[in-house]
Enzyme design. Sequence first.
Site, mmCIF file in Angstrom:
data_model
loop_
_atom_site.group_PDB
_atom_site.id
_atom_site.type_symbol
_atom_site.label_atom_id
_atom_site.label_comp_id
_atom_site.label_asym_id
_atom_site.label_seq_id
_atom_site.Cartn_x
_atom_site.Cartn_y
_atom_site.Cartn_z
ATOM 1 N N ASP A 34 0.605 5.096 2.135
ATOM 2 C CA ASP A 34 -0.225 5.794 3.096
ATOM 3 C C ASP A 34 -1.035 6.920 2.570
ATOM 4 O O ASP A 34 -0.662 7.640 2.019
ATOM 5 C CB ASP A 34 0.767 6.327 4.178
ATOM 6 C CG ASP A 34 1.793 5.333 4.807
ATOM 7 O OD1 ASP A 34 1.539 4.238 4.955
ATOM 8 O OD2 ASP A 34 2.894 5.793 5.078
ATOM 9 N N HIS A 56 4.709 0.055 -0.122
ATOM 10 C CA HIS A 56 5.358 -0.146 0.723
ATOM 11 C C HIS A 56 4.676 -1.672 1.413
ATOM 12 O O HIS A 56 3.462 -1.530 1.483
ATOM 13 C CB HIS A 56 6.228 0.626 1.980
ATOM 14 C CG HIS A 56 5.068 1.352 2.760
ATOM 15 N ND1 HIS A 56 4.471 2.409 2.115
ATOM 16 C CD2 HIS A 56 4.743 1.342 4.034
ATOM 17 C CE1 HIS A 56 3.534 3.054 3.071
ATOM 18 N NE2 HIS A 56 3.712 2.206 4.231
ATOM 19 N N HIS A 67 0.909 -0.936 -0.141
ATOM 20 C CA HIS A 67 -0.234 0.108 0.019
ATOM 21 C C HIS A 67 0.745 1.309 0.144
ATOM 22 O O HIS A 67 1.991 1.193 0.126
ATOM 23 C CB HIS A 67 -1.010 -0.119 1.157
ATOM 24 C CG HIS A 67 -0.133 0.349 2.249
ATOM 25 N ND1 HIS A 67 0.592 -0.629 3.014
ATOM 26 C CD2 HIS A 67 -0.157 1.348 3.314
ATOM 27 C CE1 HIS A 67 1.352 -0.023 4.076
ATOM 28 N NE2 HIS A 67 0.957 1.123 4.301
ATOM 29 N N ARG A 97 5.874 7.235 13.307
ATOM 30 C CA ARG A 97 5.596 7.728 11.947
ATOM 31 C C ARG A 97 5.329 9.171 11.958
ATOM 32 O O ARG A 97 4.198 9.386 12.691
ATOM 33 C CB ARG A 97 5.038 6.937 11.163
ATOM 34 C CG ARG A 97 5.289 6.926 9.783
ATOM 35 C CD ARG A 97 4.139 5.797 9.221
ATOM 36 N NE ARG A 97 2.980 6.727 8.886
ATOM 37 C CZ ARG A 97 1.838 5.664 8.540
ATOM 38 N NH1 ARG A 97 1.775 4.799 7.952
ATOM 39 N NH2 ARG A 97 0.403 6.726 8.314
HETATM 40 C C1 SIN Z 1 3.508 1.473 7.380
HETATM 41 O O1 SIN Z 1 3.559 2.672 7.466
HETATM 42 O O2 SIN Z 1 2.825 0.933 6.660
HETATM 43 C C2 SIN Z 1 4.316 0.603 8.426
HETATM 44 C C3 SIN Z 1 5.511 0.277 8.070
HETATM 45 C C4 SIN Z 1 6.432 -0.303 8.866
HETATM 46 O O3 SIN Z 1 5.974 -0.701 10.026
HETATM 47 O O4 SIN Z 1 7.363 -0.911 8.379
#
Ligand code: SIN
Length: 290
Positions: free
Chosen positions: A118, A265, A116, A280
């Site tokens: 974000d 990612h 996906h 994040r």
């Molecule tokens: C995400 O932002 O989807 C999480 C990525 C991660 O935990 O590596």
Amino acid sequence: MEQYELDALEAVTSRPSPEYSTITVDALTPVIGAEVSGIDLSQELTEEQRADLHAAFLHHHVLVFRDQVITSDEHKRLAGYFGELRPVNPPPPGDPYLLEISTSKGATEVAGNRWHSDGTADAEPSLGSMLYITRIPEAGSGGDTLFANMHLAYEMLSPAMRGFLDSLTAVHDGAHFKVKGYTLPPEYVVPVNEHPLVVRHPETGRKILYVNGVYVSHIPQLSDEESRAVLDLLNGIPSSRPLLHCRVRWTPNTLVFWDNRSAQHHASYDYYPFTRYGQRVAINGGPLKA
Ligand code: SIN
């Protein structure tokens, strides 16, 4: 491979690298990702450092910074160099801009464990995210994040398929993907928005296959069956083409800055029943155009 696929790869791998005056940039693969050294993210950055990081970001899509000891305020200051901070939806109990990426012991699912980008269901999707991981699984490894270059995903399609996709849109629905046993919190404002299926990167103009299995519900120009078939094909591209990938192996105090337009990612949950922790910060983008 088909000649058009080879041509796309050659075009990407023969692009001249930007010249940097303040940082060292080592590519992770020829198509996506780079490790950046020679910079301390806890300090205010100079104009030159910001320009170098911006150039590296546009060229590599995913930047990895090791051994950075930063506070939450320094994390947000860093993100703020690249755009407006994006509030977390639904609002978290603490800081509205900090999303905890936290896996508790024995968790049955983790955030991001699917291909996906974000925030694609928002009217103005996210420019990028900065994830700072401070604790890796107790096993000492695992929890890598995979990234896929969605420019190249588009460019490696046949010319006929690219022409077909260029005229379509996709509906992104923040409640599309259902995780077993998880219900959306009532305060989550579910975004639903339509974007071109192929968008242009707002800064480089390069085309991007902008579709992902977590948020896209359907292609409104097609019948339900056609839409399902096309989405199955397109959503399968990031997982079925390792040549689009780089893989980030986290070490404590690593920060990764990725582009939510040009890269998808996938957080790999291969470390059950252990824990992992990070925070994040996301950055606002603008509307996306074909
Ligand atoms: C995400 O932002 O989807 C999480 C990525 C991660 O935990 O590596």
